[in-house]
Write an enzyme that holds these catalytic residues in place. Structure first.
Site, PDB file in Angstrom:
ATOM      1  N   GLY A   1      35.875  35.909  40.633  1.00 19.08           N
ATOM      2  CA  GLY A   1      35.989  35.123  41.852  1.00 19.08           C
ATOM      3  C   GLY A   1      37.348  35.289  42.511  1.00 19.08           C
ATOM      4  O   GLY A   1      37.836  36.407  42.684  1.00 19.08           O
TER       5      GLY A   1
ATOM      6  N   GLY B   1      40.143  37.618  41.214  1.00 18.58           N
ATOM      7  CA  GLY B   1      40.047  39.072  41.246  1.00 18.58           C
ATOM      8  C   GLY B   1      39.104  39.611  40.196  1.00 18.58           C
ATOM      9  O   GLY B   1      38.018  39.081  39.975  1.00 18.58           O
TER      10      GLY B   1
ATOM     11  N   GLY C   1      29.133  40.564  44.589  1.00 18.35           N
ATOM     12  CA  GLY C   1      29.100  41.301  43.335  1.00 18.35           C
ATOM     13  C   GLY C   1      28.494  42.682  43.499  1.00 18.35           C
ATOM     14  O   GLY C   1      28.981  43.659  42.910  1.00 18.35           O
ATOM     15  N   ASP C   2      27.442  42.779  44.304  1.00 20.77           N
ATOM     16  CA  ASP C   2      26.813  44.076  44.554  1.00 20.77           C
ATOM     17  C   ASP C   2      27.794  45.014  45.261  1.00 20.77           C
ATOM     18  O   ASP C   2      27.855  46.209  44.962  1.00 20.77           O
ATOM     19  CB  ASP C   2      25.573  43.904  45.423  1.00 20.77           C
ATOM     20  CG  ASP C   2      24.622  42.855  44.858  1.00 20.77           C
ATOM     21  OD1 ASP C   2      24.570  42.709  43.623  1.00 20.77           O
ATOM     22  OD2 ASP C   2      23.953  42.172  45.654  1.00 20.77           O
TER      23      ASP C   2
END
Length: 334
Positions: free
Chosen positions: A249, A252, A278-279
């Site tokens: 998050g 980093g 995230g992707d």
């Protein structure tokens, strides 16, 4: 060629609120956006927008609205291989608040029996093998398996797919969660991928930490305590995973390999939506890798793309023009 698999794709519906979500009350929306979704689809779209050629494999009925949505966002360099199956793709809803808080409401998806899973496996293997024969050098060599599994699929399906793909010589990334991620860890080292991307809590669980310690990894990272994250990731590296990239998050991300460990600080941004962040991190990592980047450059690019996604509204995915002005700072930890 790079190949992504989304075994449980979706139509992603993102609704934006003008203020905080009011539970039990009436919430009026400021916007509604619907895009083709699923983690592998998102990864593919980010990579294609950055100039790579990608084949994305997914199951979809012949007249599924998902196919029309994919056609609507078609880009040069993106090949969609849709395995024809019965049942419509699920619809996932993300509710975003002005401060970036995102509440996700995901449908389970249509059940996929053995015959359908076999067809998906064959399509995936054919795409990876075809990519390996293209001779495209740096733009070849990755199979990215992403997202939840459809109902009816065994929890160890990703582990089976890693073993199935290993003889092709492609690098393999797996980005999933919950039972499929635990099943993958249980199958190490036989089903060890080249890259996994857990969050802090998932990393702790995979490393066998007690629940409290697993949940505390990301909080510790926010205070600059990266040692526990590195130690947990090394458990997986020692069991055969080539690279562990733990996304944390606002703290980093930490990258751990057999050669060392690094931390990349997240750039300061105004978070609008975490959908696809995230992707986008996975896409950034792969993009840097196929361009010949070392561990620090792969981590730096992953964090840059993940941060860019978080700074965009709804389901918008980042292009190179959306990247933060300042490059994420990478520090060697070990």
């Amino acid at each position: 060629m790079i190949v992504t698999l989304t075994p449980n794709p979706s139509l992603d519906r993102t609704v934006a609120l003008p203020g905080p979500l009011v539970r039990g009350g009436v919430n009026r929306l400021t916007s509604v956006v619907t895009d083709p979704g699923g983690k592998g689809v998102n990864v593919a779209r980010v990579l294609v927008s950055s100039g790579l050629e990608v084949t994305t494999v997914l199951p979809a009925a012949e007249h599924d609205p998902l196919r029309a949505a994919l056609d609507a966002v078609a880009q040069p360099g993106l090949t969609v291989t849709a395995v024809t199956v019965p049942g419509a793709a699920r619809v996932n809803t993300a509710v975003t608040e002005p401060d970036g808080t995102t509440t996700k409401i995901n449908e389970p998806g249509a059940e996929r029996g053995e015959a359908e899973r076999t067809a998906i496996e064959k399509a995936l293997l054919a795409a990876v093998e075809a990519g390996g024969r293209t001779g495209e050098g740096d733009s070849a060599g990755w199979a990215i398996l992403s997202g939840s599994l459809p109902p009816g699929a065994p929890t160890d399906w990703y582990a089976r797919l890693v073993a199935l793909l290993r003889p092709t010589g492609a690098s393999i990334a797996v980005d999933t969660s919950d039972a499929p991620l635990a099943a993958l860890a249980a199958a190490l080292p036989d089903a060890a991928p080249d890259l996994i991307k857990p969050n802090g809590e998932e990393l702790g669980q995979l490393a066998g930490l007690p629940a409290e310690r697993a949940m505390a990894l990301e909080d510790g990272a926010m205070r600059g305590e990266y040692g526990p994250v590195v130690e947990a990731a090394r458990v997986l590296v020692e069991r055969g995973v080539a690279t562990v990239m733990a996304t944390l998050g606002a703290a980093g991300a930490v990258l751990v390999t057999a050669e060392g460990a690094w931390h990349a600080a997240a750039p300061k941004i105004h978070v609008l939506s975490t959908v696809g962040a995230g992707d986008s991190s996975v896409a950034g990592y792969v993009l840097a890798d196929v361009r010949g980047g070392d561990a620090t450059e792969r981590l730096r690019t992953a964090v840059a793309y993940g941060s860019a996604a978080a700074g965009l509204p709804g389901t918008a995915l980042p292009t190179t023009s959306d990247l933060p002005a300042g490059s994420p700072v990478v520090t060697r930890l070990a």
